[in-house]
Design an enzyme around this catalytic site. Structure first.
Site, PDB file in Angstrom:
ATOM      1  CE  LYS A  38      -0.326  -0.432   4.996  1.00 53.05           C
ATOM      2  NZ  LYS A  38      -1.127  -1.491   5.941  1.00 53.05           N
ATOM      3  CE1 TYR A 268      10.995  31.816   3.693  1.00 56.47           C
ATOM      4  CE2 TYR A 268      10.997  29.361   3.497  1.00 56.47           C
ATOM      5  CZ  TYR A 268      10.795  30.829   3.090  1.00 56.47           C
ATOM      6  OH  TYR A 268      10.612  30.924   1.808  1.00 56.47           O
TER       7      TYR A 268
HETATM    8  C1  LIG Z   1      -0.210  -1.961   6.552  1.00 57.19           C
HETATM    9  C2  LIG Z   1      -0.767  -3.301   7.119  1.00 57.19           C
HETATM   10  C3  LIG Z   1      -0.027  -4.417   7.360  1.00 57.19           C
HETATM   11  C4  LIG Z   1       1.517  -4.274   7.181  1.00 57.19           C
HETATM   12  O1  LIG Z   1       2.065  -3.513   8.330  1.00 57.19           O
HETATM   13  P1  LIG Z   1       3.623  -3.409   8.629  1.00 57.19           P
HETATM   14  O2  LIG Z   1       3.649  -2.927  10.075  1.00 57.19           O
HETATM   15  O3  LIG Z   1       4.327  -2.528   7.818  1.00 57.19           O
HETATM   16  O4  LIG Z   1       4.220  -4.976   8.715  1.00 57.19           O
HETATM   17  C5  LIG Z   1      -0.572  -5.630   7.754  1.00 57.19           C
HETATM   18  N1  LIG Z   1      -1.852  -5.736   7.933  1.00 57.19           N
HETATM   19  C6  LIG Z   1      -2.720  -4.824   7.699  1.00 57.19           C
HETATM   20  C7  LIG Z   1      -4.199  -4.956   7.965  1.00 57.19           C
HETATM   21  C8  LIG Z   1      -2.216  -3.426   7.244  1.00 57.19           C
HETATM   22  O5  LIG Z   1      -2.824  -2.440   7.370  1.00 57.19           O
END
Ligand SMILES: *Cc1c(COP(=O)(O)O)cnc(C)c1O
Length: 380
Positions: A38, A268
């Site tokens: 993702k 800034y």
């Molecule tokens: C993002 C996600 C993962 C992976 O998480 P990590 O901590 O990066 O391993 C696994 N399961 C679900 C449901 C997630 O949303």
């Protein structure tokens, strides 16, 4: 590429492959691996990473929305994909159309999905999510049987998986144990009358690093695939945490160097005031590239293998750093924002902890304008 870059990401595909194979080694042959890609594969570039993970035999992909699923579909026509989020109204039909497995958290959702699958005369693949303490998605453990019963009773829904998600596996042993107990007790309610689906999964990266016994026959690592260990208070299990390699490095360039005197201020808001003479380098990247604003006066970058503190506020396209310690620094020098140079390293985890963030956010904040360059044996 002939054009010089101000700021870029290098992705080491060999590291990625190394990490996937250590994850496989950790879980054993009987357990499937769903690589979570993702948010543009944690900032690495979804299209390239998905292709590379397919070549290296990932079993499943985890995504957060249908655009991500679609990007994978373009290269991997039938590759299994699970939508980890719940579908928006219009997404159910699309997911069924593309053969993307969906996450179900309620009876309303499953009834709706069934209606859509009937209408399309297609089979929808379902993973039932159980909320054992994360409190985000998933049905109550008490309603699993009702939902599973409904899924089984229809011929348009394929009950493909059941899963849960840990809230604090990196640190809280007792809470994790209670989540696992609850999930296991749900699984025990299945039997010969109501069969368990093919895939049972619960382990994210934290569970793979800190929890000896994994529940299920599939795991869902994200961060680990990219070679980063989620920080936690528990003691890591086994040796995997020493074998993984970060797959992403974040680079920029020195564009200008000058001396400032005692009392001079920088950037800034004038949040930095020199207490002594200092040599300052201007670096050609800023928060517009995803280098965090919170790094202002907090983080360090590497130039010629030397740690250089960030001075003053990070701006959209440029950042100032202290290079007093490097006599031979010149415009054009490589700046490592995340990565190693010589004997020094700045990890995503370090940048995160210095900026009140987490490695997941540091990676996914690297913006669209930063080109991703792929290196390694199979880079294309
Ligand atoms: C993002 C996600 C993962 C992976 O998480 P990590 O901590 O990066 O391993 C696994 N399961 C679900 C449901 C997630 O949303």
């Amino acid at each position: 590429m002939t054009c010089e870059r101000r700021c870029w990401v290098e992705v080491d595909l060999d590291a990625l492959r190394n990490n996937l194979s250590w994850i496989r080694h950790r879980v054993g042959k009987e357990t499937k691996v769903m690589t979570v890609v993702k948010a543009d594969a944690y900032g690495h570039g979804l299209k390239q990473i998905a292709g590379h993970l397919m070549q290296n035999g990932t079993d499943f992909f985890g995504v957060a929305n249908l655009e991500e699923a679609h990007a994978i579909r373009l290269t991997g026509k039938d590759w299994p994909i699970l939508m980890l989020g719940s579908c928006l109204d219009t997404e159910w039909a699309q997911a069924v159309e593309w053969g993307v497995s969906v996450t179900i958290s309620s009876l309303e959702e499953v009834v709706r999905l069934h209606r859509i699958a009937e209408h399309q005369k297609k089979t929808a693949k379902v993973h039932l999510k159980v909320d054992t303490g994360m409190g985000r998605l998933g049905c109550q453990p008490g309603s699993v049987l009702e939902l599973a019963g409904f899924i089984h009773s229809t011929n348009r829904l394929h009950f493909e998986g059941i899963y849960t998600h840990f809230a604090d596996v990196e640190t809280d042993v007792a809470f994790t144990r209670s989540q696992k107990l609850l999930f296991r007790s749900v699984l025990r309610r299945f039997g010969s009358r109501l069969l368990l689906p093919s895939f049972v999964h619960s382990s994210n990266s934290g569970a793979l690093i800190y929890d000896r016994t994994l529940v299920g026959n599939m795991v869902r690592p994200g961060l680990l695939v990219y070679g980063i260990i989620p920080p936690g208070h528990r003691k890591p299990v086994g040796a995997m945490h020493r074998r993984l390699k970060p797959s992403l490095a974040f680079y920029s360039r020195v564009t200008h160097i000058k001396w400032i005197g005692r009392g001079d201020s920088l950037s800034y808001g004038r949040t930095y005031k020199a207490r002594r003479r200092a040599k300052v380098a201007t670096v050609s990247s800023g928060y517009g590239d995803g280098y965090p604003l919170a790094a202002s006066n907090k983080a360090e970058v590497l130039i010629r293998g030397v740690r250089c503190p960030v001075l003053g506020r990070v701006t959209m396209d440029q950042t100032l750093v202290d290079v007093t310690a490097i006599s031979e620094v010149t415009a054009g020098d490589l700046v490592t924002l995340i990565g190693t140079h010589g004997n020094e390293a700045v990890s995503a985890t370090e940048l995160a902890s210095r900026t009140g963030s987490i490695a997941w956010q540091v990676l996914t904040n690297i913006t669209y304008r930063v080109p991703r360059i792929y290196r390694g044996t199979r880079a294309s």
